[in-house]
Write an enzyme that holds these catalytic residues in place. Structure first.
Site, mmCIF file in Angstrom:
data_model
loop_
_atom_site.group_PDB
_atom_site.id
_atom_site.type_symbol
_atom_site.label_atom_id
_atom_site.label_comp_id
_atom_site.label_asym_id
_atom_site.label_seq_id
_atom_site.Cartn_x
_atom_site.Cartn_y
_atom_site.Cartn_z
ATOM 1 C CG HIS A 73 -0.302 -0.037 2.539
ATOM 2 N ND1 HIS A 73 0.048 1.108 3.233
ATOM 3 C CD2 HIS A 73 0.057 -1.073 3.340
ATOM 4 C CE1 HIS A 73 0.586 0.765 4.395
ATOM 5 N NE2 HIS A 73 0.614 -0.555 4.482
ATOM 6 C CG ASP A 75 -3.093 3.679 2.429
ATOM 7 O OD1 ASP A 75 -2.473 2.688 2.002
ATOM 8 O OD2 ASP A 75 -4.062 3.584 3.206
ATOM 9 C CG ASP A 107 2.864 0.352 7.910
ATOM 10 O OD1 ASP A 107 2.666 -0.340 6.898
ATOM 11 O OD2 ASP A 107 2.014 0.510 8.796
ATOM 12 C CD GLU A 141 -2.832 -2.023 5.454
ATOM 13 O OE1 GLU A 141 -2.883 -3.022 6.178
ATOM 14 O OE2 GLU A 141 -2.415 -0.922 5.870
ATOM 15 C CD GLU A 142 -1.590 1.979 7.433
ATOM 16 O OE1 GLU A 142 -2.361 1.576 8.329
ATOM 17 O OE2 GLU A 142 -0.389 1.688 7.399
ATOM 18 C CD GLU A 170 1.220 -4.196 6.021
ATOM 19 O OE1 GLU A 170 1.811 -3.533 6.888
ATOM 20 O OE2 GLU A 170 0.300 -3.741 5.325
ATOM 21 C CG HIS A 356 0.558 2.956 12.491
ATOM 22 N ND1 HIS A 356 -0.758 2.557 12.546
ATOM 23 C CD2 HIS A 356 1.016 2.498 11.304
ATOM 24 C CE1 HIS A 356 -1.071 1.883 11.454
ATOM 25 N NE2 HIS A 356 0.001 1.840 10.681
#
Length: 383
Positions: A73, A75, A107, A141-142, A170, A356
């Site tokens: 991903h 995003d 990520d 995805e997020e 991931e 994150h």
């Protein structure tokens, strides 16, 4: 060191270019356009798929035979308070500790860069490789994940597209790159439970029904319930209450309703239907006036030892000298959607210690190792 430094490797150069695009979910910020240009130059047929507000693409190179797909991903999650960052989150700087800093470094824009560079090198070295190489990339995805990988997989399955193996980028590693790979994930089943009582004055409890008092024994039993024992690949199923709300804000009013949000992370030893029936039986046992809304985020999946897991493990061993530990721990990923096609799915990416978080970062040299691991996996499966 900045993203424009001439001393950067191809992997780091691309990773920095991707990080500098502020693709906060569901935005893509032209990350996919950059990736598609590189893949087109490497001989891939491109198929952009914009679904609602989400950018996705499918790319494929090769003919008949087994298909190895790289999935990921573009995003990223929001940055949080900018003043808390040591470097601006989209500047993509390498600090004096050799860490590539920026939102998405771990990520998962670092993985995306490693995938692209590994595939470019493999195609140059093996232009007539066996089978096919594919990419499935999303910008959802997020976020809710309704119009991303899930929707693309549905389209691919409807037209009979083949996906034998898939590496999801991931950040699977815990301390050192390649120390852990994810060969499956638990299922996720959420629910909103409403318990209805009768509102009244706290001085006259006999004229009311307090839903907090009524719900407490049932919630305690649910929390103490032994759902299953897990198995060799999965830990036991867990139940967690995540939100509990009731009351008017006044101390002298018995509320008329309670709502609770809870979630199961469940193994292959339990089924959705079985968990639902057991919850509802406990609620009935306590004589509650209840209503529940269920939300299934994903079923558990498992890739047992076989061609993909063996190739990934051998590549990690050859590049790092480490024995990768397969694991199914952690949250859900888009692998749960890809696995529905009967695909062997493995998640392999950099260290996840700062994902994150403010000051997200990854060791720059780890991305070089990751590129080589992806390359060696390609060689083992398709050369």
């Amino acid at each position: 060191m900045t993203a424009s430094s001439p001393s950067l490797s191809p992997t780091l150069e691309l990773a920095c270019e991707l990080i500098r695009r502020p693709s906060v979910t569901p935005l893509d910020a032209d990350c996919q356009a950059l990736m598609m240009r590189r893949l087109e130059a490497a001989g891939f047929a491109l198929e952009p798929m914009r679904i609602e507000e989400v950018d996705n693409f499918w790319a494929r190179r090769g003919g008949d035979g087994p298909v190895l797909c790289f999935a990921g991903h573009t995003d990223v999650v929001p940055t949080g308070p900018l003043q808390a960052w040591q470097h601006q989150p989209f500047d993509a700087l390498i600090d004096d500790q050799g860490m590539l800093c920026g939102r998405g470094a771990a990520d998962m824009k670092g993985s995306l860069a490693s995938m692209i560079v590994a595939v470019e090198r493999f195609v140059a070295d093996h232009p007539k490789h066996k089978g096919a190489i594919a990419f499935l990339i999303t910008s959802d995805e997020e976020g809710p994940a309704h119009h991303g990988t899930k929707a693309v997989v549905e389209r691919l399955a409807a037209r009979g597209e083949r996906l034998d193996w898939c590496i999801v980028g991931e950040p699977s590693s815990t301390s050192l790159v390649g120390d852990v790979v994810k060969n499956g994930r638990r299922g996720s089943l959420g629910a909103k439970l409403t318990i209805r009582g009768v509102q009244g004055h706290v001085a006259y409890p006999h004229l009311a029904k307090n839903p907090i008092h009524l719900a407490a024994p049932a919630l305690a039993e649910l929390a103490a319930e032994h759902w299953d024992d897990g198995n060799a690949f999965f830990p036991p199923t867990s139940f967690q209450v995540s939100n509990l709300n009731s009351g008017t804000g006044a101390t002298n009013v018995i509320p008329g309703e309670l709502t609770a949000l809870f979630n199961f992370r469940f193994s292959t030893e339990s089924t959705v239907e079985g968990l639902q029936k057991r919850v509802e039986a406990i609620l009935d046992k306590h004589g509650l006036d209840w209503h529940v809304e269920w939300a299934l985020s994903g079923l558990p999946f498992l890739t047992e030892p076989g061609e993909l897991l063996d190739a990934v493990a051998a590549s990690i061993r050859a590049v790092t000298g480490r024995e990768a530990r397969p694991s199914t721990s952690g949250g859900t990923s888009d692998g749960r959607f890809i696995a529905t096609m009967g695909t062997q799915v493995v998640e392999l990416g950099p260290v996840n210690a700062t994902i994150h978080q403010v000051n997200e970062r990854v060791l720059a040299s780890d991305l070089e190792l990751l590129t080589e691991i992806y390359y060696q996996t390609l060689v083992r499966l398709l050369a």
